[in-house]
Design a protein around this motif. Structure first.
Motif, PDB file in Angstrom:
ATOM      1  N   VAL A 134       0.868  -1.181   0.000  1.00  0.00           N
ATOM      2  CA  VAL A 134       0.000   0.000   0.000  1.00  0.00           C
ATOM      3  C   VAL A 134       0.901   1.225   0.000  1.00  0.00           C
ATOM      4  O   VAL A 134       1.876   1.296   0.764  1.00  0.00           O
ATOM      5  N   VAL A 135       0.600   2.196  -0.869  1.00  0.00           N
ATOM      6  CA  VAL A 135       1.422   3.386  -1.024  1.00  0.00           C
ATOM      7  C   VAL A 135       0.619   4.619  -0.637  1.00  0.00           C
ATOM      8  O   VAL A 135      -0.503   4.819  -1.128  1.00  0.00           O
ATOM      9  N   LEU A 136       1.186   5.425   0.249  1.00  0.00           N
ATOM     10  CA  LEU A 136       0.593   6.708   0.631  1.00  0.00           C
ATOM     11  C   LEU A 136       1.613   7.800   0.350  1.00  0.00           C
ATOM     12  O   LEU A 136       2.797   7.641   0.685  1.00  0.00           O
ATOM     13  N   SER A 137       1.185   8.899  -0.276  1.00  0.00           N
ATOM     14  CA  SER A 137       2.122   9.992  -0.551  1.00  0.00           C
ATOM     15  C   SER A 137       2.201  10.913   0.663  1.00  0.00           C
ATOM     16  O   SER A 137       1.208  11.123   1.375  1.00  0.00           O
ATOM     17  N   ARG A 138       3.392  11.438   0.886  1.00  0.00           N
ATOM     18  CA  ARG A 138       3.605  12.348   2.017  1.00  0.00           C
ATOM     19  C   ARG A 138       2.810  13.632   1.811  1.00  0.00           C
ATOM     20  O   ARG A 138       2.449  14.002   0.709  1.00  0.00           O
ATOM     21  N   GLY A 139       2.560  14.343   2.914  1.00  0.00           N
ATOM     22  CA  GLY A 139       1.776  15.571   2.839  1.00  0.00           C
ATOM     23  C   GLY A 139       0.306  15.250   2.965  1.00  0.00           C
ATOM     24  O   GLY A 139      -0.097  14.496   3.863  1.00  0.00           O
ATOM     25  N   HIS A 140      -0.511  15.778   2.056  1.00  0.00           N
ATOM     26  CA  HIS A 140      -1.965  15.567   2.169  1.00  0.00           C
ATOM     27  C   HIS A 140      -2.344  14.103   2.018  1.00  0.00           C
ATOM     28  O   HIS A 140      -3.407  13.686   2.467  1.00  0.00           O
ATOM     29  N   GLY A 141      -1.476  13.298   1.409  1.00  0.00           N
ATOM     30  CA  GLY A 141      -1.774  11.876   1.248  1.00  0.00           C
ATOM     31  C   GLY A 141      -1.750  11.098   2.548  1.00  0.00           C
ATOM     32  O   GLY A 141      -2.231   9.961   2.604  1.00  0.00           O
ATOM     33  N   GLN A 142      -1.183  11.694   3.591  1.00  0.00           N
ATOM     34  CA  GLN A 142      -1.103  11.011   4.885  1.00  0.00           C
ATOM     35  C   GLN A 142      -2.403  11.123   5.688  1.00  0.00           C
ATOM     36  O   GLN A 142      -2.538  10.468   6.714  1.00  0.00           O
TER      37      GLN A 142
END
Length: 1119
Positions: free
Chosen positions: A632-640
């Motif tokens: 599972v991939v989450l992008s840093r910043g608003h993706g967290q």
């Protein structure tokens, strides 16, 4: 915000191999020289010297005026400020929660385990019933039994009567089975053309397997998510549920043989190391060589990614057909198998066959790999393919294989000559192998399959029912004539054994049962809304190959058809997540570990024209009892973060029921694909029924439903706002804005037209036909993803293209979108994105109007973009032209139109070139010639070629005429092989390759620049100015100085060429992999004397024509 751009390492380093693209070195030197010249001959970021033809302040005024007018238009028609206010108003009631990536991946993994476990239970129940039915069945050689033959059902003869085995079979379209016409109350039976449908073995097997019908139905009732269930018999028949009509191919042949399929072979045998030893002496010429080549190809088709292989050819000397693979075994993945097949076609016979040295070499490789614990570390076998003239082999077996006989030797006697049959059988029987004689092309399939039965004996005797899961595949062969969508599948399969005591030592494999799982259904258990704008989930196998990934591109376009790429199911994780140079992520995932990993990534967008710079957090874990791992991939910043709102059902329902509101059709708000009564419902209709209590049986994702209701309430005022604008706009003389739209992170989409639907510039936009513009299982819309990375309050502008089979594409509209962010307790999340679609001409008119402004005085402009002595461009942040005086330049890359200007902007740091890599590309295959030494053809050669062609046509006609006349269908099989040999001769237009391509990115810190470009005897001035609150740039140049000496700067992919040494190193390199848990190589009770005999395959009179192939078949098969 994105971090600083980085210089990319070479693409070769992804496999730990140095990258030496020699052809690129000269181009790099040329480019470096040009850039150096530019730097020495121009000024940058300083007042222009010499002829100041372009007033700097005027250009700045134009950019500011255009930006102000544009911002006013897009904010007015999109309602972005209103939407921002509405979310601001509800901020006190909002919660922003940080996503726990590890908890999320564990939850998804558990859900997937439960789903896959149900499939395993269904397969186990089929195995139990099949084995019990066989135990209670006594073989009856004179059995007469009618069954539903899937090819013959519903077929009538010329008298209108149903043909034999073709009784009436009710078929109805079923949405759960891709709308194919099926019968869910019973299964039916398919047989390949070369298997006689009334053979006693077939009739007894079909009769016994009738016991599976009630189990198929019970399984489907118990688990309605099940798809195809089937039993593949070792005798060749295939029982499939639900029953379906099977249609032969265009040649009238049914070539599908369940025993060739990966799920059958993997379930029937343990992993294996195979060395194929083939005789290339002069006695193997003609049809013998054609049969030998076909035998090798058939053996290769029985291997999978858990197997290892090499091929050794011998005559006067021993050589590896791929010199690069000398002394090793390579993984039998699709790439290597296809590579071997091409090399086999080029083998040429000559000299005398000396087999002992070839056998020694084969034993040596196998011994080295076994001792080094490389390869499969399980079964080992040598396949000896010869016409039988072998000597001096016994000392080799004494030295390497006796008395333990750990390496099985299978012998294939090619041709009708039986002089050496006893010798070949002796070799097989004294090395726990099997001997067969292959005298025609049609014999090959059945005889090769015998080795699988031998390798399965230890597992059968032990009654070890190993559960196997296949790699991803597209079974387009299953329903050749049906419009089966090319969906990726995995299959769970288990072997079926004979439990009869009297046959125990023979280890009789009855067949394999299996059931398909579409990977799309599996990935629905990782809901998209939980992963943020740029997040995603993916699966890979124990071998490191991708099972499912948003960036996996398994298809390519050939003409108007989409076709699977040759290597679509052996794409490695390191070729998709290619910035994991050290393969830390890959290694952890193939080992089934649980953990997390972070890295900076460059994400390609918009058909590789653009790029996003993100920092991604990867969370991963293994899926129990499978060879798969989930990431599972989450992008840093608003993706967290995830935004949580709340509202009443009544209020939400009211705002949900609007004709212009839709939900992401691929997302699962409510489960509608199990109950037949629910399948006709859209997700929105199902949700409304769930919320009103109208259908208590509906199962919905309550968290997602709650978020949709909240978004519906917050965004509802925009519907009224847009409606009012549309009413006012109808009185305006000019229509430029076609529609407004918005999307939320819960997959809710609203849109409103400002013109009649027939006047919309781009009608595909926001429809399923244009996947990039809507929410899908894999991605948020492009306009949403781009907007989320723009500065707050800034709009991103994109050209929209008209594309179709007959239309190469032209700009038809422009979209502008901006993100709406919400901040609570210093945590920021993206709540929505909103935008408009406008006509290209409308944007251009606004620009030309802005360039007529010259200051407060309002007098005539000394300079204008409409003058002949100025060139004005509006380009986006990736260098693509949105506005130009020459309409044909719209949509093109600036470097293609004006190489001098682009080179200068690059040298000054206004733009930055970023190198991207594509390891799933398809490149044109240069025409391959077997020999360049025969440019002239003699008249006799021409006569022979013409005669060969004539005989070819006659033989093909006879094959086609007699195909169905042979009782065992051998003629049709031979015909299929014959056709295949001709098709194989044609070179593929495209082949898999690695490419690199540049993407150009504006550096936002540089908002204005000017200078001169030295072009021979003249200087060319330019001014660049950022357009405020947008991703647009105004570039004004002086066209009076000819700078055509500068090369164009192109944004096109180039193939990465590897020199011979690097290419060989890459081919030999073997990435880490996790081996399957079980291995069944030997059993002390095995009856090794059941080791084959003379071929008893009946040959039709037609097949007796095939010796003509020594003269008729394509030359490359006969050398």
């Amino acid at each position: 915000m994105p971090g600083p751009l980085r210089v990319d390492p070479s693409p070769g380093s992804h496999s730990g191999v140095p990258y030496l693209p020699w052809p690129g070195a000269w181009a790099f030197l040329q480019k470096s020289t040009v850039i150096l010249w530019l730097l020495l001959s121009s000024t940058s970021l300083s007042p222009a010297r010499g002829q100041n033809k372009i007033p700097l302040e005027t250009v700045k005024l134009w950019a500011e005026t255009f930006g102000r007018d544009l911002y006013g238009t897009v904010t007015k028609y999109s309602g972005s400020l209103l939407l921002q206010k509405k979310y601001k108003d509800v901020e006190p009631s909002l919660k922003i929660q940080e996503v726990d990536g590890l908890a999320l991946v564990r939850k998804f993994s558990e859900d997937m385990e439960n789903m896959l476990r149900r499939k395993v239970e269904a397969v186990k129940s089929l195995v139990e019933v099949a084995e019990e039915a066989d135990l209670n069945h006594e073989f009856n050689a004179s059995l007469v039994f009618d069954y539903y033959n899937s090819v013959l059902i519903n077929e009538r003869d010329e008298k209108g009567q149903y043909v034999e085995l073709g009784a009436e079979f009710v078929l109805e379209p079923n949405a759960h089975f891709s709308n194919l016409r099926v019968n869910t109350s019973i299964s039916n039976v398919q047989l390949p053309t070369n298997v006689y449908n009334k053979d006693p073995d077939i009739l007894n097997g079909v009769y016994m397997s009738e016991a599976l019908n009630p189990v198929f139905v019970e399984n489907f009732q118990r688990d309605p998510t099940l798809t195809w269930q089937y039993f593949g018999s070792s005798t060749g028949f295939f029982r499939i549920y639900p029953g379906i009509k099977w249609t032969p191919d265009e040649n009238g042949v049914v070539t599908f043989d369940c025993r060739n399929r990966g799920w059958y072979i993997q379930a029937a045998t343990s992993p294996k190391d195979i060395v194929i030893v083939v005789d290339m002496s002069g006695s193997m010429k003609g049809l013998r060589m054609a049969i030998a080549k076909h035998t090798i190809t058939t053996i290769l088709d029985t291997l999978g990614e858990n197997d290892f292989v090499n091929i050794i050819a011998y005559n006067d000397y021993v050589h590896y057909i791929e010199p690069c693979f000398k002394g090793i075994l390579v993984q039998a993945d699709r790439d290597n198998r296809e590579h071997f097949k091409q090399l086999v076609e080029e083998l040429v016979v000559k000299g005398v066959g000396i087999v002992d040295q070839a056998l020694r070499e084969a034993f040596r490789i196998l011994k080295q790999f076994q001792e080094a614990k490389r390869g499969s570390i399980c079964n080992q076998a040598i396949m000896l393919i010869t016409d039988g003239a072998v000597e001096g082999y016994e000392p080799v077996f004494e030295e390497y294989n006796w008395p333990d006989r750990k390496v099985r030797v299978f012998t294939y006697l090619i041709g009708r000559e039986v002089t050496f049959a006893d010798r070949m059988k002796w070799i097989a029987c004294n090395n726990k192998g099997y001997y067969t004689q292959i005298s025609t092309l049609a014999d090959t399939q059945e005889n090769v399959m015998e080795y699988l039965h031998v390798l399965s004996r230890p597992m059968v005797i032990n009654h070890d029912h190993d559960i196997i899961w296949t790699e991803a595949y597209m079974d387009s062969k299953l329903f050749t004539s049906k419009a089966q969508s090319l969906m990726l599948l995995t299959t769970v399969a288990m072997p079926v054994f004979s439990k009869k005591n009297e046959t125990r030592s023979h280890g009789i494999l009855l067949g394999v049962v299996g059931s398909d799982v579409t990977l799309r259904e599996l990935m629905k258990l990782a809901p998209r809304y939980k992963l943020g704008v740029h997040g995603y989930a993916f699966l890979n196998t124990n071998n490191g190959y991708i099972l499912s990934h948003p960036d996996l591109r398994p298809l390519y376009r050939e003409g108007k058809k989409l076709k699977p790429k040759p290597n679509y199911n052996s794409v490695d994780l390191s070729e998709v997540e290619w910035e994991d140079r050290a393969e830390i992520l890959r290694t952890a995932m193939i080992n089934g570990e649980t953990g997390s990993f972070s890295m900076d990534v460059k994400v390609p967008l918009d058909k590789e024209k653009r790029v996003l710079f993100l920092t991604n957090d990867y969370f991963f874990t293994g899926i129990s009892d499978t060879p798969f791992s989930l990431g599972v991939v989450l992008s840093r910043g608003h993706g967290q973060y995830i935004l949580l709102g709340n509202t009443s059902v009544e209020e939400g329902l009211h705002d949900l029921l609007h004709p212009d509101l839709t939900l992401a059709s691929d997302w699962i708000y409510c489960i509608t694909d199990i109950d037949p009564d629910h399948r006709k419902l859209s997700q929105l209709e199902a949700m409304v029924r769930f919320l009103t209590g109208e259908d208590p049986d509906l199962e919905c994702d309550e968290e997602l439903v709650r978020e949709v209701l909240f978004d519906a309430v917050v965004t509802a005022p925009l519907e009224a706002y847009w409606t009012a604008l549309a009413l006012n706009k109808s009185t305006e003389p000019e229509h430029g804005v076609d529609m407004a739209f918005l999307g939320t992170r819960a997959g809710l989409l609203r849109s409103s037209l400002f013109v009649g639907s027939e006047k919309v510039s781009d009608r595909k936009f926001l429809t399923p036909e244009d996947e990039a513009s809507v929410f899908t299982m894999d991605r948020f819309p492009l306009w949403y993803r781009q907007a989320s990375e723009q500065p707050a309050g800034s709009f991103v502008f994109n050209l929209r293209w008209a594309e179709g089979p007959d239309n190469p594409g032209e700009p038809v509209a422009v979209t502008a979108s901006t993100a709406v962010a919400v901040t609570v307790d210093e945590k920021t999340a993206i709540a929505a994105a909103v935008g408009i679609q406008m006509k290209v001409e409308f944007l251009q008119r606004q620009f030309w109007a802005a360039t007529r402004q010259c200051g407060a005085a309002g007098g005539p402009c000394p300079k204008s973009c409409e003058d002949g002595d100025l060139d004005c461009y509006v380009i986006d942040n990736n260098g693509f032209i949105l506005i130009s005086e020459r309409s044909q330049e719209t949509g093109r890359f600036l470097g293609e139109v004006d190489g001098a200007a682009m080179a200068q902007l690059l040298s000054m740091g206004v733009f930055r070139q970023v190198t991207m890599y594509d390891y799933q590309a398809m490149c044109k295959n240069p025409a391959h010639h077997h020999s360049a030494a025969q440019p002239l053809v003699s008249p006799i050669s021409v006569l022979l070629m013409v005669t060969r062609w004539l005989v070819n046509e006659v033989l093909l006609f006879l094959l086609e005429w007699c195909a169905w006349g042979s009782w065992n269908g051998g003629g049709a099989e031979a015909k299929a092989v014959f056709h295949h040999s001709h098709k194989h001769k044609k070179q593929e237009l495209l082949q898999p390759c690695d490419t690199e391509y540049p993407v150009f990115v504006h550096q936002p810190a540089v908002q204005e620049a000017n200078g001169f470009i030295q072009c021979g005897t003249c200087q060319r001035m330019f001014v660049m100015q950022q357009v405020p609150k947008s991703n647009l740039i105004l570039l004004v140049t002086d066209p009076t100085c000819d700078c055509s000496v500068f090369p164009a700067v192109l944004q096109e992919a180039t193939e990465v060429k590897y020199n011979a040494s690097v290419k060989c190193d890459r081919m030999r390199s073997q990435k880490p992999r996790r081996r399957p848990d079980s291995c069944h190589a030997f059993h002390p009770e095995e009856n090794a004397q059941d080791c084959g005999g003379a071929s008893d395959t009946a040959a039709s009179p037609l097949l007796l024509l095939l010796p003509l192939g020594a003269w008729v078949l394509p030359p490359q098969l006969l050398r």
